[in-house]
Design a protein around this motif. Structure first.
Motif, PDB file in Angstrom:
ATOM      1  N   MET A 144       0.830  -1.213   0.000  1.00 33.06           N
ATOM      2  CA  MET A 144       0.000   0.000   0.000  1.00 33.06           C
ATOM      3  C   MET A 144       0.859   1.255   0.000  1.00 33.06           C
ATOM      4  N   GLU A 145       0.464   2.232  -0.823  1.00 35.48           N
ATOM      5  CA  GLU A 145       1.141   3.535  -0.929  1.00 35.48           C
ATOM      6  C   GLU A 145       2.583   3.426  -1.423  1.00 35.48           C
ATOM      7  N   LYS A 146       2.909   2.315  -2.071  1.00 30.55           N
ATOM      8  CA  LYS A 146       4.259   2.121  -2.621  1.00 30.55           C
ATOM      9  C   LYS A 146       4.206   2.222  -4.147  1.00 30.55           C
ATOM     10  N   PRO A 147       5.341   2.493  -4.786  1.00 24.33           N
ATOM     11  CA  PRO A 147       5.364   2.544  -6.262  1.00 24.33           C
ATOM     12  C   PRO A 147       4.876   1.241  -6.874  1.00 24.33           C
ATOM     13  N   TYR A 148       4.117   1.346  -7.947  1.00 19.27           N
ATOM     14  CA  TYR A 148       3.577   0.168  -8.609  1.00 19.27           C
ATOM     15  C   TYR A 148       4.564  -0.284  -9.682  1.00 19.27           C
ATOM     16  N   ASP A 149       5.673  -0.869  -9.223  1.00 15.58           N
ATOM     17  CA  ASP A 149       6.675  -1.400 -10.142  1.00 15.58           C
ATOM     18  C   ASP A 149       7.377  -2.577  -9.491  1.00 15.58           C
ATOM     19  N   CYS A 150       8.090  -3.315 -10.299  1.00 11.58           N
ATOM     20  CA  CYS A 150       8.704  -4.558  -9.828  1.00 11.58           C
ATOM     21  C   CYS A 150       9.762  -4.331  -8.745  1.00 11.58           C
ATOM     22  N   PRO A 151      10.678  -3.369  -8.898  1.00 10.12           N
ATOM     23  CA  PRO A 151      11.667  -3.161  -7.827  1.00 10.12           C
ATOM     24  C   PRO A 151      11.032  -2.893  -6.472  1.00 10.12           C
ATOM     25  N   SER A 152       9.923  -2.142  -6.462  1.00  9.10           N
ATOM     26  CA  SER A 152       9.241  -1.860  -5.201  1.00  9.10           C
ATOM     27  C   SER A 152       8.645  -3.134  -4.604  1.00  9.10           C
ATOM     28  N   VAL A 153       8.038  -3.964  -5.441  1.00 12.99           N
ATOM     29  CA  VAL A 153       7.465  -5.223  -4.959  1.00 12.99           C
ATOM     30  C   VAL A 153       8.559  -6.116  -4.372  1.00 12.99           C
ATOM     31  N   ILE A 154       9.667  -6.221  -5.085  1.00 12.31           N
ATOM     32  CA  ILE A 154      10.779  -7.059  -4.598  1.00 12.31           C
ATOM     33  C   ILE A 154      11.273  -6.546  -3.251  1.00 12.31           C
ATOM     34  N   ARG A 155      11.477  -5.252  -3.165  1.00 11.15           N
ATOM     35  CA  ARG A 155      12.011  -4.646  -1.935  1.00 11.15           C
ATOM     36  C   ARG A 155      11.057  -4.822  -0.758  1.00 11.15           C
ATOM     37  N   ASN A 156       9.776  -4.627  -0.979  1.00  3.99           N
ATOM     38  CA  ASN A 156       8.816  -4.666   0.130  1.00  3.99           C
ATOM     39  C   ASN A 156       8.389  -6.069   0.522  1.00  3.99           C
ATOM     40  N   PHE A 157       8.694  -7.052  -0.331  1.00  4.89           N
ATOM     41  CA  PHE A 157       8.433  -8.442   0.033  1.00  4.89           C
ATOM     42  C   PHE A 157       9.529  -9.009   0.944  1.00  4.89           C
ATOM     43  N   GLU A 158      10.731  -8.436   0.892  1.00  7.27           N
ATOM     44  CA  GLU A 158      11.860  -9.032   1.610  1.00  7.27           C
ATOM     45  C   GLU A 158      11.620  -9.197   3.112  1.00  7.27           C
ATOM     46  N   PRO A 159      11.102  -8.180   3.826  1.00 12.93           N
ATOM     47  CA  PRO A 159      10.857  -8.383   5.264  1.00 12.93           C
ATOM     48  C   PRO A 159       9.828  -9.487   5.543  1.00 12.93           C
ATOM     49  N   ILE A 160       8.855  -9.626   4.660  1.00  9.86           N
ATOM     50  CA  ILE A 160       7.843 -10.667   4.848  1.00  9.86           C
ATOM     51  C   ILE A 160       8.467 -12.047   4.666  1.00  9.86           C
ATOM     52  N   ILE A 161       9.284 -12.191   3.635  1.00  4.02           N
ATOM     53  CA  ILE A 161       9.962 -13.477   3.397  1.00  4.02           C
ATOM     54  C   ILE A 161      10.870 -13.821   4.569  1.00  4.02           C
ATOM     55  N   SER A 162      11.572 -12.812   5.096  1.00  2.16           N
ATOM     56  CA  SER A 162      12.482 -13.050   6.227  1.00  2.16           C
ATOM     57  C   SER A 162      11.741 -13.491   7.482  1.00  2.16           C
ATOM     58  N   SER A 163      10.542 -12.948   7.682  1.00  2.00           N
ATOM     59  CA  SER A 163       9.795 -13.287   8.896  1.00  2.00           C
ATOM     60  C   SER A 163       8.981 -14.568   8.763  1.00  2.00           C
ATOM     61  N   HIS A 164       8.913 -15.134   7.550  1.00  2.56           N
ATOM     62  CA  HIS A 164       8.184 -16.396   7.339  1.00  2.56           C
ATOM     63  C   HIS A 164       9.056 -17.365   6.542  1.00  2.56           C
ATOM     64  N   PRO A 165      10.171 -17.807   7.120  1.00  2.00           N
ATOM     65  CA  PRO A 165      11.088 -18.686   6.363  1.00  2.00           C
ATOM     66  C   PRO A 165      10.441 -19.990   5.914  1.00  2.00           C
ATOM     67  N   GLU A 166       9.441 -20.478   6.665  1.00  2.00           N
ATOM     68  CA  GLU A 166       8.786 -21.730   6.299  1.00  2.00           C
ATOM     69  C   GLU A 166       7.945 -21.579   5.035  1.00  2.00           C
ATOM     70  N   LEU A 167       7.631 -20.341   4.642  1.00  2.95           N
ATOM     71  CA  LEU A 167       6.803 -20.085   3.455  1.00  2.95           C
ATOM     72  C   LEU A 167       7.608 -19.403   2.353  1.00  2.95           C
ATOM     73  N   GLU A 168       8.937 -19.448   2.455  1.00  2.00           N
ATOM     74  CA  GLU A 168       9.786 -18.683   1.541  1.00  2.00           C
ATOM     75  C   GLU A 168       9.527 -19.020   0.077  1.00  2.00           C
ATOM     76  N   ALA A 169       9.469 -20.313  -0.251  1.00  2.00           N
ATOM     77  CA  ALA A 169       9.293 -20.699  -1.654  1.00  2.00           C
ATOM     78  C   ALA A 169       7.969 -20.161  -2.207  1.00  2.00           C
ATOM     79  N   GLY A 170       6.896 -20.299  -1.438  1.00  2.00           N
ATOM     80  CA  GLY A 170       5.600 -19.810  -1.894  1.00  2.00           C
ATOM     81  C   GLY A 170       5.560 -18.307  -2.032  1.00  2.00           C
ATOM     82  N   LEU A 171       6.206 -17.592  -1.100  1.00  2.00           N
ATOM     83  CA  LEU A 171       6.225 -16.130  -1.158  1.00  2.00           C
ATOM     84  C   LEU A 171       7.049 -15.628  -2.344  1.00  2.00           C
ATOM     85  N   ARG A 172       8.154 -16.290  -2.615  1.00  6.20           N
ATOM     86  CA  ARG A 172       8.964 -15.887  -3.770  1.00  6.20           C
ATOM     87  C   ARG A 172       8.208 -16.141  -5.077  1.00  6.20           C
TER      88      ARG A 172
END
Length: 361
Positions: A322-350
């Protein structure tokens, strides 16, 4: 004296194994006489919010004809709403994740409620399987939330479930198909071709079926008795049983407020955007339909409709984009903390992140 010595040894063993809480739990069973899905779901929330800290509870209930969708699903893409209105079929939305299901009086619905530190899906499943043994049925767990029985030409799915937790407690609920009208189930749920292909690939060995296919005498009343007996037997304790009536429940202010929330248009149908970009795909975490509203290159609003079993994860993703740029670099950057906090779901999140990026570009 022997019984006392035996109990003491078990108590000491539990203490040494760090499982003392198991022996100190109070048990309670709630039975609903209401067939209204919104009242039963409100009752579930009420029990969940008022559960004693040291208590395991079992809530058994059933609904008249209802399509029950997951917390993050879009009713317009999941259900044949016009046919449901014509046939007087309820639409209800639960607070947990997962997919859309059909309820009628041929279902027995269960909810296990527990303190979070002693919650165990394995224990709950064992209680169900022990109850099924009274009908000569041997159950097996499969996949992320399916229970199966073996038939002559393969496996049959008779139960699906979903989960929810908060700081100090958790619940696990689902349905047991006893003798539901499976033809009606198919007439009210819309089929996504991508989801169907994925389902066929992942679950071709099992189809949905009633327990009555192999247990001719199974009925709701008998299943309730079996579940209560198994619940008490598993925890080696008797339980207080409280019968809940529709009239008395609506006299409880907190419950009445919850009921009104779950029947509100905003909860059932609302929050569906006039969207600028609509994407849809079936991934390993579940089916995803995402509606973006974009202004000046930024995500001004979005909705994620999914049968993913992790509702809080969906909320984290929504907040991150939300309120972030609608482009791929922004999506990649903002997904990283979520992936880090859910290592058991890393493959699905990626996988989810890569799909979003692909659709943006």
């Amino acid at each position: 004296m022997r019984a006392f010595v035996f109990f003491t040894r078990a108590f000491l063993d539990a203490f040494l194994d760090g499982e003392l809480a198991f022996y100190l739990m109070q048990l309670k069973v709630f039975l609903s006489d209401s067939l209204n899905p919104h009242l039963n779901l409100a009752t579930e929330e009420w029990i969940f919010n008022n559960l004693e800290p040291d208590q395991h509870a079992l809530f058994l209930w059933r609904n008249e004809d209802t399509i029950l969708i997951g917390r993050h699903q879009n009713p317009w893409s999941e259900c044949n709403l016009l046919r449901m209105v014509d046939d007087k079929v309820h639409l209800a939305r639960r607070t947990t994740g997962g997919g859309a299901v059909f309820h009628d009086l041929g279902n027995t619905n269960f909810t296990f409620l527990s303190p979070k530190e002693s919650y165990s899906l394995k224990n709950n499943t064992q209680i169900i399987f022990q109850a099924l043994e009274k009908f000569g049925v041997k159950g097996e767990a499969s996949g992320r939330n399916d229970l199966l029985f073996r038939a002559g030409d393969g496996y049959r799915k008779f139960s699906g479930s979903a989960y929810r937790e908060k700081k100090d407690r958790a619940f696990h609920h689902g349905t047991l198909l006893l003798n539901t009208n499976l033809q009606r189930l198919r007439s009210y749920l819309l089929t996504n071709p991508k989801r169907l292909r994925a389902f066929n690939l992942e679950s071709a060995r099992a189809r949905i079926a009633n327990l009555s296919e192999i247990a001719k005498d199974v009925r709701h009343e008998k299943m309730v008795e079996a579940m209560i007996a198994s619940f008490q037997s598993f925890y080696s304790s008797s339980s207080e049983i409280e019968c809940l009536t529709a009239s008395s429940l609506l006299e409880i202010p907190e419950l009445k407020s919850q009921y009104e929330s779950l029947t509100a248009w905003e909860w059932l149908y609302g929050n569906t955007l006039e969207f600028n970009h609509h994407i849809q795909e079936y991934l390993s975490l579940g089916s995803f339909e995402i509606q973006f509203k974009i202004y000046d290159g930024f995500v001004k609003d979005l909705r994620i409709y999914t049968n993913c079993l992790y509702p809080t994860l969906v909320e984290e993703i929504t907040e991150a984009l939300m309120e972030k740029p609608y482009d791929c670099p922004s999506v990649i950057r903002n997904f990283e903390p979520i992936i880090s906090s859910h290592p058991e779901l890393e493959a699905g999140l990626r996988e989810l992140r890569a799909w979003i990026c692909q659709t943006i570009n």
